[in-house]
Write an enzyme that holds these catalytic residues in place. Structure first.
Site, PDB file in Angstrom:
ATOM      1  N   GLU A 260       0.737  -1.270   0.006  1.00  0.00           N
ATOM      2  CA  GLU A 260      -0.141  -0.059  -0.044  1.00  0.00           C
ATOM      3  C   GLU A 260       0.968   1.187   0.062  1.00  0.00           C
ATOM      4  O   GLU A 260       1.484   1.491   1.185  1.00  0.00           O
ATOM      5  CB  GLU A 260      -0.812   0.012   1.161  1.00  0.00           C
ATOM      6  CG  GLU A 260      -2.214   0.691   1.085  1.00  0.00           C
ATOM      7  CD  GLU A 260      -1.873   2.232   1.646  1.00  0.00           C
ATOM      8  OE1 GLU A 260      -1.500   2.941   0.766  1.00  0.00           O
ATOM      9  OE2 GLU A 260      -1.989   2.410   2.793  1.00  0.00           O
TER      10      GLU A 260
ATOM     11  N   CYS B 194      -2.157   8.469   3.384  1.00  0.00           N
ATOM     12  CA  CYS B 194      -1.932   8.041   2.037  1.00  0.00           C
ATOM     13  C   CYS B 194      -2.896   8.288   1.175  1.00  0.00           C
ATOM     14  O   CYS B 194      -2.622   8.481  -0.211  1.00  0.00           O
ATOM     15  CB  CYS B 194      -1.538   6.316   2.179  1.00  0.00           C
ATOM     16  SG  CYS B 194      -3.141   5.540   3.067  1.00  0.00           S
TER      17      CYS B 194
ATOM     18  N   GLU C 196       4.130  12.755  -4.306  1.00  0.00           N
ATOM     19  CA  GLU C 196       3.358  12.511  -2.825  1.00  0.00           C
ATOM     20  C   GLU C 196       4.334  13.446  -1.924  1.00  0.00           C
ATOM     21  O   GLU C 196       5.460  13.160  -1.576  1.00  0.00           O
ATOM     22  CB  GLU C 196       3.387  10.948  -2.313  1.00  0.00           C
ATOM     23  CG  GLU C 196       2.540  11.110  -1.137  1.00  0.00           C
ATOM     24  CD  GLU C 196       2.443   9.549  -0.626  1.00  0.00           C
ATOM     25  OE1 GLU C 196       3.442   8.812  -0.633  1.00  0.00           O
ATOM     26  OE2 GLU C 196       1.293   9.230  -0.065  1.00  0.00           O
TER      27      GLU C 196
END
Ligand code: NAI
Ligand code: MG
Length: 494
Positions: free
Chosen positions: A262, A296, A397
């Site tokens: 993940e 996330c 990110e």
């Protein structure tokens, strides 16, 4: 055994040791590392620093437990342990929450609100214990042939977790391991290892046999890498950055480990002109700023339909400015610090990159260093307007409280922009038009799309990534499949 915040006799700082084979032990090297409160810089504990040799011991213990007593536990017995564990987590919830708050900076109000999720997850996996089953299958062999499948636990699982939500991310890894009868070596993040160690103790208190869950804090390049490559580990379950995710894939090749990953994202949150702004402004705002942007699936790209672009940017910027930034321990705090100095540099660096690429900060943009904030890693919730989807702040990110606002004209263009990153974890749509909601939900290539809400996770609902956001799904009925092998038995009766 108790590890909880008891000061070491020789020093003023509490010590935490590894949990291997049900015992609290020092690292074989004797080394320790510090974990600190990112709001104040205060030293919280000195933690035994696991390395490759400790991982070897932990994997051996996990293997013995897998082949030994744990393999004889019935589904009911595993369920009983999980339910007892849930009760212990409930009884100790305030302490566990405070540990998250101190170790990684989560605002306490936000952390407390995760109680339903934390307990719901454990009880969900407790339920899963008794649902695992094979099938009987028709076949076309000659004669009388009976065919069935058995579901068997994959074996020793290496779990590697990040620092952004220690309590729930640890539970999320524990659930399927215990539901299926696997065993585990857990390597929590070096920035926030304390909650996982406490959960390791509570599992023993719940009656889990020694060695079923071993907790080995340490650094990624050392303990993490050793676990990821270990020939005695059958599967790795990883949550963290895509950079590390690629290393995990490489490391898995020695014994063809099963891998679930993940890996975060750059999720779009698409705001149509017909949305209910009263809902969309705080909803999309907290979709990116919650947990100081360290989530996330944060909706970090605000795609805003052109007719409301200026107004929405203004309103979400005002919302960002209204958020109370401070230490997590203050119940009024909405935005805590980021986890460490590296993250602070990284987030501030990205803001500079965005401004350099032509974006404008309509809220925030600066570090906060005044008064009580001066010893912590605080940065203002930031809205960057005038972002183009090709800019680095729209592609990479950031993992901090930074929203990038991007205008669009049509649903097709919103879909194209949504999908034009390497990631595909989350996504949001704000509209009052049902057709727009469905079309956009279908068009976004990601594991979850929220409509007129953002970020809620439920144990029954699968969560995971498309594209570079990872492999596999956590939660949902099928999560346990990633911890099971399927054996076909073909039996000639006559
Ligand atoms: P990271 O991916 O390096 O760390 C996550 C976990 O992996 C930690 O337990 C770490 O010790 C371990 N690890 C690191 N290198 C390893 C290796 N070679 N082999 C095995 N395990 C290893 O993430 P980090 O450095 O803490 O954060 C950097 C960036 O990653 C963040 O700014 C964010 O963009 C992203 N991230 C995403 C997360 C998510 O939930 N998807 C969580 C944490 C970070
Ligand atoms: Mg810490």
């Amino acid at each position: 055994m108790t590890l909880s915040l008891a000061p070491a006799p020789s020093a003023g700082v509490p010590t935490r040791r590894l949990i291997i084979d049900g015992k609290s032990v020092d690292a074989l090297s004797g080394r320790t590392f510090e974990t600190r409160n990112p709001a104040t810089g205060e030293l919280l504990a000195s933690v035994a620093e696991g390395g490759a040799a400790d991982v070897d011991l932990a994997v051996a213990a996990a293997r013995r437990a897998f082949e030994g007593p744990w393999s004889r536990f019935t589904p009911f017995q595993r369920q009983e342990i999980l339910l007892k564990f849930a009760d212990l987590v409930e009884a100790n919830f305030e302490e566990l929450t405070m540990t998250d708050v101190l170790d990684m900076g989560a605002p306490i109000t936000f952390a407390r609100a995760r109680k339903t999720r934390a307990l719901g997850l454990i009880r969900f996996y407790a339920g899963m214990c008794t649902t695992i089953h094979g099938e009987t299958l028709p076949n076309s062999f000659p004669g009388e042939v009976f065919t069935y499948t058995l579901k068997e636990p994959v074996g020793v699982v290496g779990a590697i977790t990040p620092w952004n939500a220690p309590l729930t991310s640890t539970i999320w890894k524990l659930g399927p391991v215990l539901a299926t009868g696997c065993t585990m070596v857990l390597k929590p993040a070096e920035d926030a290892p304390l909650t996982a160690l406490r959960l390791g103790e509570l599992l023993l208190e719940a009656g889990l046999p020694e060695g079923v869950v071993n907790v080995v804090p340490g650094f990624g390049h050392d303990a993490g890498a050793a676990l990821a490559a270990h020939m005695g580990v059958d599967k790795v379950a990883f949550t963290g950055s895509d950079v590390t995710g690629r290393k995990i894939i490489e490391a898995s090749k020695g014994n063809i480990k099963r891998v679930t990953l993940e890996l975060g994202g750059k999720s779009p949150d698409v705001i149509f002109a017909d949305c209910d702004m009263e809902l969309a402004v705080p909803g999309a705002g907290m979709g990116v700023f919650a947990n100081t942007g360290q989530i996330c699936c944060a909706g970090t790209r605000l795609l805003i339909e052109r007719p409301i672009y200026e107004e929405f940017v203004e309103r979400v910027s005002a919302y960002a400015r209204s958020l109370k930034v401070g230490a997590g321990i203050d119940p009024a705090t909405q935005i805590g610090p980021v986890v460490n100095a590296t993250q602070l540099e990284r987030v501030a660096g990205y803001i500079d990159v965005g401004l350099g690429e032509g974006a404008v900060a309509t809220a925030g943009g600066k570090r906060l260093t005044e008064g009580a904030l001066k010893h912590g890693y605080f940065i203002e919730p930031t809205v960057l307007s005038g972002v183009n989807n090709d800019m680095r702040v729209a592609q990479e990110e950031i993992f901090g409280p930074v929203a990038a606002a991007i205008p669009f004209d049509t649903l097709e263009e919103a879909a194209a922009i949504s999908n034009a990153t390497p990631f595909g974890l989350g996504g949001g749509v704000w509209t009052q038009n049902v057709a727009t909601a469905h079309r956009m939900a279908k068009a976004i290539r990601s594991g979850t799309v929220w409509v007129n809400t953002y970020g809620g996770l439920d144990p029954a609902v699968p969560f995971g990534g498309y594209k570079a956001s990872g492999y596999g799904r956590e939660s949902g009925l099928h999560h346990v499949d990633a911890y099971l092998e399927t054996k076909a038995v073909v039996m000639k009766l006559a």
